[in-house]
Design a protein around this motif. Structure first.
Motif, PDB file in Angstrom:
ATOM      1  N   ASN A   1       0.943  -1.357  -0.031  1.00  7.29           N
ATOM      2  CA  ASN A   1      -0.005  -0.029   0.128  1.00  7.29           C
ATOM      3  C   ASN A   1       0.812   1.275   0.094  1.00  7.29           C
ATOM      4  O   ASN A   1       0.650   2.262  -0.656  1.00  7.29           O
ATOM      5  N   LYS A   2       1.898   1.332   0.772  1.00  5.87           N
ATOM      6  CA  LYS A   2       3.039   2.474   0.901  1.00  5.87           C
ATOM      7  C   LYS A   2       3.439   2.812  -0.470  1.00  5.87           C
ATOM      8  O   LYS A   2       3.473   3.540  -0.908  1.00  5.87           O
ATOM      9  N   GLN A   3       3.949   1.533  -1.256  1.00  5.32           N
ATOM     10  CA  GLN A   3       4.423   1.627  -2.637  1.00  5.32           C
ATOM     11  C   GLN A   3       3.321   2.042  -3.261  1.00  5.32           C
ATOM     12  O   GLN A   3       3.875   2.979  -4.448  1.00  5.32           O
ATOM     13  N   ALA A   4       2.295   1.719  -3.454  1.00  2.49           N
ATOM     14  CA  ALA A   4       1.373   2.251  -4.310  1.00  2.49           C
ATOM     15  C   ALA A   4       1.084   3.730  -4.310  1.00  2.49           C
ATOM     16  O   ALA A   4       0.953   4.210  -5.024  1.00  2.49           O
ATOM     17  N   LEU A   5       0.917   4.044  -2.678  1.00  2.00           N
ATOM     18  CA  LEU A   5       1.041   5.396  -2.483  1.00  2.00           C
ATOM     19  C   LEU A   5       2.102   6.364  -2.984  1.00  2.00           C
ATOM     20  O   LEU A   5       1.902   7.524  -3.614  1.00  2.00           O
ATOM     21  N   LEU A   6       3.128   5.869  -3.006  1.00  2.00           N
ATOM     22  CA  LEU A   6       4.433   6.481  -3.470  1.00  2.00           C
ATOM     23  C   LEU A   6       4.435   6.608  -5.085  1.00  2.00           C
ATOM     24  O   LEU A   6       4.675   7.755  -5.647  1.00  2.00           O
TER      25      LEU A   6
ATOM     26  N   THR B   1      -5.048   7.788   4.912  1.00  2.00           N
ATOM     27  CA  THR B   1      -4.391   6.530   4.664  1.00  2.00           C
ATOM     28  C   THR B   1      -2.990   7.228   4.387  1.00  2.00           C
ATOM     29  O   THR B   1      -1.955   6.949   4.604  1.00  2.00           O
ATOM     30  N   ILE B   2      -3.068   8.386   3.416  1.00  4.54           N
ATOM     31  CA  ILE B   2      -2.022   9.158   3.130  1.00  4.54           C
ATOM     32  C   ILE B   2      -1.357   9.896   4.407  1.00  4.54           C
ATOM     33  O   ILE B   2      -0.233   9.786   4.650  1.00  4.54           O
ATOM     34  N   TYR B   3      -1.993  10.612   4.904  1.00  2.29           N
ATOM     35  CA  TYR B   3      -1.812  11.206   6.263  1.00  2.29           C
ATOM     36  C   TYR B   3      -1.350  10.134   7.284  1.00  2.29           C
ATOM     37  O   TYR B   3      -0.354  10.547   8.166  1.00  2.29           O
ATOM     38  N   ARG B   4      -1.848   9.150   7.356  1.00  2.95           N
ATOM     39  CA  ARG B   4      -1.264   8.106   8.467  1.00  2.95           C
ATOM     40  C   ARG B   4       0.311   7.822   8.184  1.00  2.95           C
ATOM     41  O   ARG B   4       1.032   7.417   8.850  1.00  2.95           O
ATOM     42  N   HIS B   5       0.543   7.619   6.846  1.00  4.78           N
ATOM     43  CA  HIS B   5       1.800   7.022   6.474  1.00  4.78           C
ATOM     44  C   HIS B   5       2.814   8.447   6.312  1.00  4.78           C
ATOM     45  O   HIS B   5       4.019   8.285   6.629  1.00  4.78           O
TER      46      HIS B   5
END
Length: 191
Positions: A18-23, A52-56
């Motif tokens: 999920n983090k990679q998808a966000l990036l 979700t973005i703000y959590r990461h």
């Protein structure tokens, strides 16, 4: 008896994906809309909510830094892969330079987004530490294959490419890729 370790490992793997998808989504949005693009655009592209973005990434600077590092890492990791996959070392160099140009275009606006962050020097050092050796490896392979003239230094080539990419944002008629291609053609041996 399962202690839940597999479930926790699966969740961590999902969180990493999920983090990679966000990036990846943020990088794509930054290319088209700049680093000041609305977070909701990034969330939409990634298929997640803004929370979700703000959590990461609690701040925009955190997100921009993470995208920057993610793209540096991807560019660095691509070099050796391209050398083994491309039909020639020069073709690998050309593909890598194209990725590098993509990175430079995405990076636009980084300085403004990080004005309150003193970590820009550390990011630049990270950039050089990760990418100059990869570029040098590609140049060395192309030189050894007699596909480019000897004597080109990785840092100088990367700096030249960076300078060619600068005018893109102020003139929509300017195509840095065309000039980068001319630069690469100039590395070729005569005849």
């Amino acid at each position: 008896m399962n202690s839940g370790g597999d479930g926790a490992r699966h969740q961590r793997a999902d969180a990493r994906r999920n983090k990679q998808a966000l990036l990846d989504a943020a990088a794509q949005v930054f290319v088209t809309s700049g680093v000041d693009a609305p977070v909701r655009d990034i969330a939409s592209r990634a298929g997640v909510g803004t929370a979700t973005i703000y959590r990461h990434f609690p701040t925009r600077a955190d997100l921009v830094i993470a995208v920057y590092r993610h793209q540096v890492d991807a560019c660095a990791e691509a070099g050796p892969t391209l050398l083994t996959r491309a039909h020639s070392p020069f073709a690998a160099l050309r593909e890598w330079v194209d990725l590098f140009v993509d990175f430079l275009v995405t990076k636009h606006g980084l300085a403004g987004a990080l004005q309150s962050d003193s970590g820009c020097g550390a990011l630049h050092a990270y950039f050089l530490d990760r990418l100059v050796p990869v570029c040098a490896q590609l140049l060395d392979a192309a030189t050894q294959a007699d596909e480019i003239r000897p004597g080109t230094h990785a840092y100088e080539l990367m700096r030249g490419i960076g300078n060619l990419c600068i005018g893109r944002d102020t003139d929509p008629r300017y195509n840095p890729r065309r000039l980068v291609e001319l630069l690469l053609a100039g590395l070729r041996p005569p005849g």
